[in-house]
Design a protein around this motif. Structure first.
Motif, PDB file in Angstrom:
ATOM      1  N   ASP A 190       0.854  -1.182   0.000  1.00 25.78           N
ATOM      2  CA  ASP A 190       0.000   0.000   0.000  1.00 25.78           C
ATOM      3  C   ASP A 190       0.895   1.238   0.000  1.00 25.78           C
ATOM      4  O   ASP A 190       1.851   1.315   0.791  1.00 25.78           O
ATOM      5  CB  ASP A 190      -0.896   0.028   1.244  1.00 25.78           C
ATOM      6  N   GLY A 191       0.586   2.177  -0.863  1.00 29.42           N
ATOM      7  CA  GLY A 191       1.354   3.418  -0.898  1.00 29.42           C
ATOM      8  C   GLY A 191       1.265   4.079  -2.259  1.00 29.42           C
ATOM      9  O   GLY A 191       0.570   3.601  -3.167  1.00 29.42           O
ATOM     10  N   VAL A 192       1.979   5.189  -2.385  1.00 31.84           N
ATOM     11  CA  VAL A 192       1.969   5.959  -3.634  1.00 31.84           C
ATOM     12  C   VAL A 192       3.403   6.331  -3.996  1.00 31.84           C
ATOM     13  O   VAL A 192       4.155   6.843  -3.160  1.00 31.84           O
ATOM     14  CB  VAL A 192       1.119   7.244  -3.506  1.00 31.84           C
ATOM     15  N   LYS A 193       3.792   6.061  -5.216  1.00 26.37           N
ATOM     16  CA  LYS A 193       5.084   6.474  -5.754  1.00 26.37           C
ATOM     17  C   LYS A 193       4.840   7.610  -6.753  1.00 26.37           C
ATOM     18  O   LYS A 193       3.889   7.550  -7.540  1.00 26.37           O
ATOM     19  CB  LYS A 193       5.780   5.308  -6.464  1.00 26.37           C
ATOM     20  N   ASN A 194       5.693   8.618  -6.715  1.00 25.98           N
ATOM     21  CA  ASN A 194       5.455   9.733  -7.628  1.00 25.98           C
ATOM     22  C   ASN A 194       6.644   9.950  -8.553  1.00 25.98           C
ATOM     23  O   ASN A 194       7.713   9.368  -8.380  1.00 25.98           O
ATOM     24  CB  ASN A 194       5.132  11.013  -6.848  1.00 25.98           C
ATOM     25  N   LEU A 195       6.412  10.770  -9.576  1.00 32.41           N
ATOM     26  CA  LEU A 195       7.396  11.076 -10.614  1.00 32.41           C
ATOM     27  C   LEU A 195       7.942   9.808 -11.267  1.00 32.41           C
ATOM     28  O   LEU A 195       9.137   9.661 -11.517  1.00 32.41           O
ATOM     29  CB  LEU A 195       8.533  11.924 -10.042  1.00 32.41           C
ATOM     30  N   VAL A 196       7.039   8.883 -11.560  1.00 31.33           N
ATOM     31  CA  VAL A 196       7.401   7.633 -12.229  1.00 31.33           C
ATOM     32  C   VAL A 196       7.364   7.866 -13.743  1.00 31.33           C
ATOM     33  O   VAL A 196       6.330   8.266 -14.287  1.00 31.33           O
ATOM     34  CB  VAL A 196       6.415   6.510 -11.858  1.00 31.33           C
ATOM     35  N   PRO A 197       8.473   7.652 -14.458  1.00 29.89           N
ATOM     36  CA  PRO A 197       8.481   7.933 -15.897  1.00 29.89           C
ATOM     37  C   PRO A 197       7.592   6.973 -16.674  1.00 29.89           C
ATOM     38  O   PRO A 197       7.538   5.781 -16.388  1.00 29.89           O
ATOM     39  CB  PRO A 197       9.951   7.765 -16.284  1.00 29.89           C
ATOM     40  N   ARG A 198       6.855   7.529 -17.630  1.00 29.02           N
ATOM     41  CA  ARG A 198       5.967   6.750 -18.498  1.00 29.02           C
ATOM     42  C   ARG A 198       5.071   5.823 -17.689  1.00 29.02           C
ATOM     43  O   ARG A 198       4.805   4.679 -18.070  1.00 29.02           O
ATOM     44  CB  ARG A 198       6.781   5.944 -19.510  1.00 29.02           C
ATOM     45  N   ALA A 199       4.579   6.338 -16.590  1.00 29.82           N
ATOM     46  CA  ALA A 199       3.795   5.510 -15.673  1.00 29.82           C
ATOM     47  C   ALA A 199       2.572   4.902 -16.355  1.00 29.82           C
ATOM     48  O   ALA A 199       2.210   3.749 -16.103  1.00 29.82           O
ATOM     49  CB  ALA A 199       3.368   6.337 -14.466  1.00 29.82           C
ATOM     50  N   ALA A 200       1.907   5.675 -17.216  1.00 30.90           N
ATOM     51  CA  ALA A 200       0.672   5.204 -17.837  1.00 30.90           C
ATOM     52  C   ALA A 200       0.917   4.085 -18.845  1.00 30.90           C
ATOM     53  O   ALA A 200       0.003   3.318 -19.147  1.00 30.90           O
ATOM     54  CB  ALA A 200      -0.049   6.369 -18.524  1.00 30.90           C
ATOM     55  N   GLN A 201       2.141   3.988 -19.381  1.00 31.47           N
ATOM     56  CA  GLN A 201       2.445   2.956 -20.372  1.00 31.47           C
ATOM     57  C   GLN A 201       3.233   1.788 -19.785  1.00 31.47           C
ATOM     58  O   GLN A 201       3.378   0.749 -20.428  1.00 31.47           O
ATOM     59  CB  GLN A 201       3.265   3.550 -21.533  1.00 31.47           C
ATOM     60  N   ALA A 202       3.773   1.955 -18.579  1.00 31.16           N
ATOM     61  CA  ALA A 202       4.669   0.944 -18.023  1.00 31.16           C
ATOM     62  C   ALA A 202       3.957  -0.384 -17.803  1.00 31.16           C
ATOM     63  O   ALA A 202       2.834  -0.425 -17.308  1.00 31.16           O
ATOM     64  CB  ALA A 202       5.282   1.445 -16.722  1.00 31.16           C
ATOM     65  N   GLU A 203       4.637  -1.452 -18.140  1.00 29.12           N
ATOM     66  CA  GLU A 203       4.112  -2.801 -17.950  1.00 29.12           C
ATOM     67  C   GLU A 203       4.692  -3.477 -16.718  1.00 29.12           C
ATOM     68  O   GLU A 203       4.157  -4.474 -16.239  1.00 29.12           O
ATOM     69  CB  GLU A 203       4.411  -3.654 -19.182  1.00 29.12           C
ATOM     70  N   LEU A 204       5.797  -2.924 -16.226  1.00 27.38           N
ATOM     71  CA  LEU A 204       6.490  -3.565 -15.114  1.00 27.38           C
ATOM     72  C   LEU A 204       7.142  -2.490 -14.239  1.00 27.38           C
ATOM     73  O   LEU A 204       7.679  -1.510 -14.753  1.00 27.38           O
ATOM     74  CB  LEU A 204       7.561  -4.522 -15.650  1.00 27.38           C
ATOM     75  N   PHE A 205       7.057  -2.680 -12.930  1.00 26.66           N
ATOM     76  CA  PHE A 205       7.676  -1.757 -11.991  1.00 26.66           C
ATOM     77  C   PHE A 205       8.538  -2.540 -11.007  1.00 26.66           C
ATOM     78  O   PHE A 205       8.210  -3.669 -10.642  1.00 26.66           O
ATOM     79  CB  PHE A 205       6.615  -0.991 -11.180  1.00 26.66           C
ATOM     80  N   VAL A 206       9.626  -1.919 -10.578  1.00 30.86           N
ATOM     81  CA  VAL A 206      10.342  -2.369  -9.386  1.00 30.86           C
ATOM     82  C   VAL A 206      10.096  -1.290  -8.341  1.00 30.86           C
ATOM     83  O   VAL A 206      10.477  -0.136  -8.518  1.00 30.86           O
ATOM     84  CB  VAL A 206      11.845  -2.556  -9.643  1.00 30.86           C
ATOM     85  N   VAL A 207       9.424  -1.668  -7.258  1.00 27.18           N
ATOM     86  CA  VAL A 207       8.895  -0.711  -6.280  1.00 27.18           C
ATOM     87  C   VAL A 207       9.565  -0.918  -4.932  1.00 27.18           C
ATOM     88  O   VAL A 207       9.785  -2.058  -4.501  1.00 27.18           O
ATOM     89  CB  VAL A 207       7.362  -0.896  -6.146  1.00 27.18           C
ATOM     90  N   SER A 208       9.870   0.179  -4.257  1.00 28.90           N
ATOM     91  CA  SER A 208      10.411   0.086  -2.895  1.00 28.90           C
ATOM     92  C   SER A 208       9.271   0.175  -1.883  1.00 28.90           C
ATOM     93  O   SER A 208       8.280   0.876  -2.097  1.00 28.90           O
ATOM     94  CB  SER A 208      11.412   1.215  -2.635  1.00 28.90           C
TER      95      SER A 208
END
Length: 445
Positions: free
Chosen positions: A232-250
């Protein structure tokens, strides 16, 4: 559920696209509807949207690995030499040419439209920047870690435009994390997608919008469940967030010894993943957005590197070094732009560069830039040889933050009134350079 998310996202995308096409129709001027339509488009863009994560490919293991595939450290060099070898020079020349011909001309439009131009990132993927850093066992061509080459590539791309460079390099940050710290299952599942022609949009999401944000104490939480983890949480200033298929999240992972930062692989189609628009002061060509994680259930296999703190620290340092390299590239663009400007711009019958107050400022840019590059490349050299590099990365980050922003500001000042208008790119570079001191994650060396 996935089909419903895709439908909502497609409807939103088609709606915004239709509004933008409508805003460009000359009939609006004749009918007096120009202003109302422009207000609608502005509200949709600035107010943002919320949509499910991008429809993603089915990531499946295409090969079985008995153990994780790792790149060997680069051989130890007897002398510290900044001269690129023949292979590095060829790569840098190719990337520099691409940045000059593709990124620089597209930068102003990308800044206005808050997105890279159509097809640009596909052409960037053809350079094969991700393949070089992926071991041969999973379809790449890498044999040893090449942090120096990665730094030189980031610098060359940022000379074209920093925002678009971030968009181009974002997938490499994810593949680098998986190469260095992913297990055999994670590598065989995700890395092959980064070696083909259709490289997925991906992002290393560490940044959060919080006062005095500490990357080692994320507010995004990861709770253990019988089947894995819940984020649960929010990450900001993620590049190309709307098109991204995969994230590595802290996320802050609870454990027997208390909480510690950890990294997780999150596919965009996972339930509870949504995206919000988040235009920023700089990096506008990277199409930054918010990654919202609402009760996201992940399997146990999503945890990277066993949640060890040293793994997280290595990823943060690699990211900070890459940001220093990007700062060097954009600072060089400022220098290359202001030198001919002050030599050609005349005041009181002579070029303004004849004034000591101007000449000294240009000289300071050159001096500070060389210092930034020296420290950045030294940190990269030690990193790829698997030597201690914490001090060198910290120095590179500090110099890039302070001197990079000063170089951007000086560039604007040297252009006088022209530095304040969008006719010249220096104001955009100044806005982008301010991001270096606040950004975490996103890119990797």
């Amino acid at each position: 559920m996935a089909r419903q998310k895709a439908t909502r996202r497609d409807a939103m995308g088609f709606g915004l696209a239709a509004l933008n096409r409508l805003a460009g129709n000359p009939l609006l001027d004749r009918t007096g509807l120009r202003k109302p339509v422009e207000r609608i488009v502005a509200t949709a863009t600035r107010g943002g949207f919320r949509a499910a994560g991008a429809a993603q490919r089915a990531f499946k293991a295409t090969t079985r690995l008995g153990k994780p595939a790792r790149l060997a450290p680069a051989p130890e060099a007897g002398l510290f030499d900044l001269t690129p070898d023949d292979e590095q020079q060829m790569i840098v020349d190719t990337v520099r040419e691409f940045a000059a011909e593709q990124l620089r001309p597209a930068a102003a439009e990308a800044d206005d439209k808050l997105a890279p131009p159509d097809g640009l990132l596909v052409r960037a993927a053809e350079l094969g920047l991700t393949v070089v850093g992926i071991p041969e066992e999973v379809g790449g061509v890498g044999t040893e870690r090449s942090a120096v080459t990665n730094v030189l590539v980031a610098e060359a791309l940022a000379h074209g435009d920093l925002g678009l460079a971030v968009a181009v390099l974002a997938p490499s940050a994810v593949s680098n994390v998986l190469v260095r710290h992913g297990d055999a299952h994670q590598q065989s599942t995700y890395l092959p997608a980064f070696t083909g022609e259709d490289v997925p949009a991906a992002a290393l999401a560490l940044q959060e919008s919080a006062p005095l944000f500490d990357v080692f104490a994320p507010r995004t939480t990861a709770r253990r469940t019988p089947n894995g983890y819940r984020l649960d949480g929010v990450k900001n200033l993620v590049p190309r967030a709307a098109q991204a298929e995969l994230f590595v999240v802290s996320a802050n992972l609870e454990g027997p010894q208390g909480h510690s930062p950890a990294l997780f692989v999150v596919e965009s189609g996972t339930g509870g993943v949504s995206i919000e628009a988040e235009p920023a002061m700089g990096l506008r060509g990277a199409a930054t957005g918010k990654l919202v994680l609402d009760n996201v259930s992940l399997p146990a296999s999503a945890l990277i590197g066993g949640g060890r703190r040293e793994v997280f620290t290595d990823v943060v340092r690699s990211s900070r070094l890459a940001w220093a390299a990007l700062a060097c590239g954009t600072a060089k663009a400022v220098l290359d732009y202001v030198v001919p400007y002050v030599n050609e711009r005349e005041a009181f019958g002579e070029p303004v560069s004849h004034r000591q107050g101007v000449a000294f400022q240009v000289a300071d840019i050159g001096i500070e830039l060389e210092g930034m590059r020296l420290v950045t490349l030294r940190a990269a050299s030690r990193m790829e040889q698997d030597k201690s590099h914490a001090r060198e990365v910290a120095l590179a980050r500090k110099l890039a933050t302070d001197k990079g922003m000063r170089i951007g500001n000086t560039g604007v000042q040297l252009l006088g009134g022209h530095g304040f208008v969008k006719e010249h790119p220096v104001e955009r570079w100044y806005r982008d350079l301010r991001a270096v001191g606040v950004m975490e994650g996103v890119v990797s060396a």
